[in-house]
Design an enzyme around this catalytic site. Structure first.
Site, PDB file in Angstrom:
ATOM      1  N   HIS A  55     -12.619  28.014   3.416  1.00  0.00           N
ATOM      2  CA  HIS A  55     -12.725  29.460   3.178  1.00  0.00           C
ATOM      3  C   HIS A  55     -13.493  30.154   4.296  1.00  0.00           C
ATOM      4  CE1 HIS A  55     -11.071  30.085  -0.988  1.00  0.00           C
ATOM      5  NE2 HIS A  55     -11.046  28.775  -0.862  1.00  0.00           N
ATOM      6  N   SER A 163      -2.235  20.611   2.120  1.00  0.00           N
ATOM      7  CA  SER A 163      -1.368  21.397   3.016  1.00  0.00           C
ATOM      8  C   SER A 163       0.085  20.986   3.011  1.00  0.00           C
ATOM      9  CB  SER A 163      -1.868  21.329   4.456  1.00  0.00           C
ATOM     10  OG  SER A 163      -2.917  22.175   4.616  1.00  0.00           O
ATOM     11  N   SER A 164       0.614  20.791   1.823  1.00  0.00           N
ATOM     12  CA  SER A 164       2.046  20.487   1.763  1.00  0.00           C
ATOM     13  C   SER A 164       2.861  21.655   2.317  1.00  0.00           C
ATOM     14  CB  SER A 164       2.473  20.162   0.331  1.00  0.00           C
ATOM     15  OG  SER A 164       2.018  21.170  -0.560  1.00  0.00           O
ATOM     16  N   ASP A 224      -4.496  25.092   8.491  1.00  0.00           N
ATOM     17  CA  ASP A 224      -3.546  24.029   8.143  1.00  0.00           C
ATOM     18  C   ASP A 224      -2.444  23.853   9.193  1.00  0.00           C
ATOM     19  OD1 ASP A 224      -5.024  24.277   5.828  1.00  0.00           O
ATOM     20  OD2 ASP A 224      -3.487  25.426   4.779  1.00  0.00           O
TER      21      ASP A 224
END
Ligand code: GLA
Length: 464
Positions: A55, A163-164, A224
């Site tokens: 974050h 992080s697909s 990502d």
């Protein structure tokens, strides 16, 4: 009668990355039966784990991610009618586990968004090419009318906080480059992997970020996609999100004897469901109050000094916040919305302290001057502090993650923390090899359905 108690072990609960060659061969065979023609190639992009820096990418903070051996595979062949035909062999995607509907886009949006974003390169409409070398843009722009048939399989748990979605975007980005751009035509098959320079990869990452933010509508920060395209084997990326510059820090020393293990809680999280955006908005409201308003092009990272920021600055910033909110319970964000001042203060504290933790880790991993156990203990302590902050200040943790962190630490892990956007997802554990099974057993006592992923820092997106 004797009672048999079946206890799953670490080995039984492992979620394997799979053998890339086998996966590719299976995917090619399935492609032929699905589309009635051969795929022209297969491309892979990894998921990620993040040692620290949650974050804060969208505040310009430093993140320390590593690419996983798990990732998304795309077998594809080009079309000349501009159409994208997509199929997946992933039951989690197919069954709609990635939610679809008006406010939650289907997984196919991530793919179309990437092509849309690449097509926008060089048009001046993207904001991506302001500083980019025109030759890079030419290399990576798909030809007119480009489309593709795509078959997709992922070994990253979908919605597992690993992080697909970035793996999906980045694997498709490489497929589009391989099949439909000048760089792809000049560098057939595996040659593309080495032809892609770090500058190409950085531009592709920006295109994927734009797809996710503008096309899909998830207000994420770029961590990502950057590590999926620019990570490296045995390296943690030290990513400065002010300008997306990277250092690749060697983990060989740290990981002699120690391992990173990701524990997938099986509680899926979604970055488009509003909670992620709400936390970000509160932090931005706090930043704006201190004079770092995104609406005016500032980032919260500017609240800390450039070099070796000291904790003192965090205290000073919090005091300044307290003084400015002494007579009110709400503050107005740069978006014009009112937010609870106490909640904004907690988001501010998380963001600033998380930024400091990243700077400290960057130094520790750059120096390699420590004894091994001492280094693991220090890094583990920082990880655990990161979890406490995710729980109490960012407030993005959830009971299962908190219990797994506590259990892992009690069983002897050096450190443990929730990673990713939160509200579901995975816990990252740093643990000595000799203690791995104890830690896994302790976690499985909490929930026998957990999955474990070996997190060995792996190579970035590539042709397979
Ligand atoms: C998600 C987002 C990232 C980052 C993390 C939290 O993974 O995609 O951009 O904000 O959450 O650190």
């Amino acid at each position: 009668m004797a009672q048999w108690c079946l206890v799953r072990t670490l080995d039984a609960a492992r979620h394997p990355a799979g053998d890339p060659e086998q996966i590719t061969a299976d995917l090619r065979a399935q492609f032929l039966s699905t589309f009635g023609r051969d795929a022209e190639g297969t491309w892979f992009a990894p998921g990620r784990a993040n040692l620290n820096g949650e974050h804060i990418d969208f505040h310009g903070g430093r993140c320390l991610p590593m690419a996983l051996p798990h990732g998304t595979y795309v077998a594809a062949a080009p079309r000349t009618d501009g159409v994208l035909q997509m199929r997946t062999l992933d039951p989690e995607l197919d069954s709609g586990v990635i939610p679809s509907g008006p406010e939650a886009p289907s997984w196919t949006h991530y793919v179309s968004g990437v092509l849309w974003s690449l097509q926008g390169l060089g048009t001046g409409a993207t904001g991506l090419d302001d500083d980019a070398d025109p030759a890079l843009i030419t290399d990576l722009t798909p030809e007119d009318g480009f489309g593709a048939d795509l078959l997709i399989l992922s070994t990253v748990p979908v919605g597992g906080g690993l992080s697909s979605s970035a793996a999906l975007e980045c694997a498709c980005a490489l497929a589009f480059v391989g099949l439909g751009t000048p760089l792809g035509h000049e560098n057939p098959e595996e040659e593309l992997t080495s032809a892609l320079t770090d500058d190409h990869r950085a531009l592709l990452a920006q295109a994927c970020i734009r797809a996710e933010v503008e096309f899909v509508g998830a207000g994420t920060g770029g961590l990502d996609q950057t590590v999926s395209l620019r990570g490296a084997e045995n390296r943690i990326l030290s990513l400065d999100c002010r300008d997306f510059s990277v250092n690749r820090l060697n983990t060989a020393c740290l990981l002699r004897g120690y391992r990173f293990l990701a524990v997938d809680t099986r509680q899926a999280h979604w970055l488009v469901d509003g909670q992620f955006a709400a936390r970000r908005a509160e932090a931005e409201a706090a930043g704006a109050l201190l004079g770092f308003s995104v609406a005016e092009g500032h980032q919260l990272r500017e609240a800390l000094p450039e070099r070796r920021p000291k904790k003192l600055h965090v205290t000073e910033r919090l005091t300044e916040f307290d003084e400015k909110t002494a007579d009110r319970t709400q503050i107005t964000g740069p978006d014009g919305q009112d937010y609870d001042a106490a909640a904004c203060r907690r988001r501010l504290k998380h963001a600033l302290m998380e930024m400091l933790r990243s700077e400290k880790l960057h130094t520790l991993l750059s120096e390699e001057a420590f004894g091994l156990d001492h280094m693991a203990a220090e890094i583990g302590e920082i990880m655990t502090a990161g979890h406490v902050s995710m729980r109490d200040e960012a407030e993005v943790s959830f009971p299962a993650a908190d219990r797994i962190v506590d259990a892992a630490l009690s069983a002897g892990a050096a450190g443990a923390r929730l990673i990713g956007g939160g509200f579901g997802g995975s816990v990252l554990v740093l643990v000595h090899e000799d203690t791995m099974h104890d830690v896994a057993a302790a976690a499985l006592k909490i929930d026998a359905g957990l999955r474990f992923l070996d997190v060995s820092p792996s190579a970035a997106a590539r042709v397979v």
